[in-house]
Design a protein around this motif. Structure first.
Motif, short mmCIF file in Angstrom:
data_model
loop_
_atom_site.label_atom_id
_atom_site.label_comp_id
_atom_site.label_asym_id
_atom_site.label_seq_id
_atom_site.Cartn_x
_atom_site.Cartn_y
_atom_site.Cartn_z
N ILE A 198 28.23 22.62 56.96
CA ILE A 198 28.55 22.87 58.37
C ILE A 198 29.15 21.61 58.99
O ILE A 198 30.16 21.66 59.70
N ASN A 253 32.66 21.28 58.06
CA ASN A 253 33.49 22.40 58.51
C ASN A 253 34.42 22.89 57.40
O ASN A 253 35.63 23.04 57.59
N ALA A 303 22.64 26.93 62.92
CA ALA A 303 24.08 26.76 62.69
C ALA A 303 24.81 26.38 63.96
O ALA A 303 25.71 25.52 63.95
N ALA A 357 28.45 24.45 63.79
CA ALA A 357 29.31 25.41 63.09
C ALA A 357 30.32 25.98 64.07
O ALA A 357 30.00 26.25 65.22
N VAL A 387 29.81 31.37 64.39
CA VAL A 387 28.46 31.82 64.04
C VAL A 387 28.30 33.27 64.50
O VAL A 387 28.55 33.59 65.67
N LEU A 402 34.39 26.64 58.86
CA LEU A 402 33.26 27.36 58.31
C LEU A 402 32.85 28.50 59.24
O LEU A 402 32.54 28.29 60.41
N PHE A 413 30.03 31.21 59.65
CA PHE A 413 28.69 31.52 59.15
C PHE A 413 28.23 32.87 59.67
O PHE A 413 28.26 33.13 60.88
#
Length: 350
Positions: free
Chosen positions: A126, A129, A176, A181, A184, A208, A210
């Motif tokens: 995270i 990234n 997260a 992040a 999310v 990233l 998630f």
């Protein structure tokens, strides 16, 4: 019993822009328990990639160890795959991504694989990234080792064996967001209508993405005392909003019921259209996202939908300023600077 799928498909099956049917995005026949939520998640990945017309061989699937980490065999059988070490999926995905950034990367993990042995790797992927879709198939138990509580099991939840979990859970979605992040989301394996557009948006997100997906274990964690059973999740879901994904260069249209509608622009120009239902929630405001998650938790509810997105932050390649050409395509001529430049570099080190 056979585990081979029939090769025959009806000649009039619908095709995407590449001329592929869903068959080209399927994998092997699943050997997971009948009714497993993980298979539903695999089906949504197949649907999302089909609708986005992604070339299957442009996809790489990386997983760790666990029931969830077996699923890459069950979707996108014509793509690349690597089943890695327990909790170490992010490291392998990072290496693959740095070598070839032009691929679409799926990191598939479970609540044990991420929230326990893989927690350190989760934090740092995270932080960096990495440009990939990170999916946790979260069932609150260790299905491969007969249903012990995992780190995401809610305090007070009752296992199939009758034991009550005394520990507070690791909330991966909230964590997260706190860790920074840039995408999310949280969903339920039984909600295909919500999960497909979320995965499509995650694929198009630069950085990233998630997704924490509650996926009840039908064998060990679907009893009346479990807070991750099908019935409990269905009765305790609160949705951030109804949503759809609008690809770039296509007309943006959406029909929503009463509520405030907003469009979130993703990195490549695609849009996630949202009809906000959760009070005082803004998906582009980290504090608002954290507060919405905490309010839902205080009411014993599971907040689903797109929780937070930031389309302005660069991914790992932008941070490291890597070469425009993927590293695995560089030739010896590209990599060797020549004798004069090497002599200059060596002289500066003396």
């Amino acid at each position: 019993m056979t585990y081979l799928k029939p090769l025959f498909r009806h000649p009039k099956l619908a095709k995407n822009k590449l001329g592929y049917t869903l068959r080209e995005y399927e994998g092997a026949l699943s050997t997971l328990c009948a009714g497993c939520g993980h298979d539903s998640i695999s089906a949504t990945i197949v649907q999302a990639c089909y609708e986005l017309s992604i070339e299957p061989h442009h996809v790489a699937k990386i997983s760790g160890i666990g029931c969830s980490s077996k699923t890459p065999a069950y979707f996108l059988g014509n793509s690349h795959g690597f089943n890695s070490v327990h909790g170490r999926m992010p490291s392998v995905a990072t290496g693959a991504n740095l070598a070839n950034k032009d691929m679409v990367y799926f990191g598939v993990s479970g609540d044990g694989d991420t929230a326990s042995i893989g927690m350190g790797q989760f934090v740092h992927v995270i932080r960096r990234n990495l440009d990939m879709v990170y999916i946790v198939m979260n069932n609150g138990c260790y299905g491969l080792t007969k249903g012990q509580d995992s780190a995401t099991a809610d305090v007070g939840s009752v296992s199939k064996a009758g034991s009550i979990n005394p520990f507070h859970p690791v909330d991966l979605a909230s964590l997260a967001v706190e860790l920074g992040a840039t995408f999310v989301a949280q969903s339920f394996s039984g909600d295909k209508e919500q999960l497909v557009p979320l995965i499509k948006a995650a694929i198009q997100h630069k950085g990233l993405a998630f997704l924490n997906v509650v996926s009840p274990c039908v064998t060990f964690n679907n009893n009346s005392g479990s807070t991750k059973s099908y019935d409990y999740v269905r009765e305790h879901m609160q949705t951030t909003g109804t949503l759809d994904f609008v690809p770039i260069k296509e007309e943006i249209s959406a029909e929503y019921k009463a509520g405030t509608t907003m469009s979130v622009r993703l990195h490549d120009g695609s849009y996630m259209n949202l009809n906000k239902l959760a009070p005082d929630w803004d998906p582009e405001d980290r504090l608002s996202a954290v507060n919405a998650i905490q309010r839902a938790r205080s009411r014993n509810e599971i907040l689903t939908g797109l929780l937070y997105v930031n389309s302005d932050f660069g991914d790992l390649h932008e941070t490291l300023k890597t070469n425009e050409t993927p590293l695995n395509r560089l030739t010896e001529k590209d990599l060797c600077p020549g004798v004069k430049k090497l002599d200059k570099i060596n002289s500066e080190l003396r």
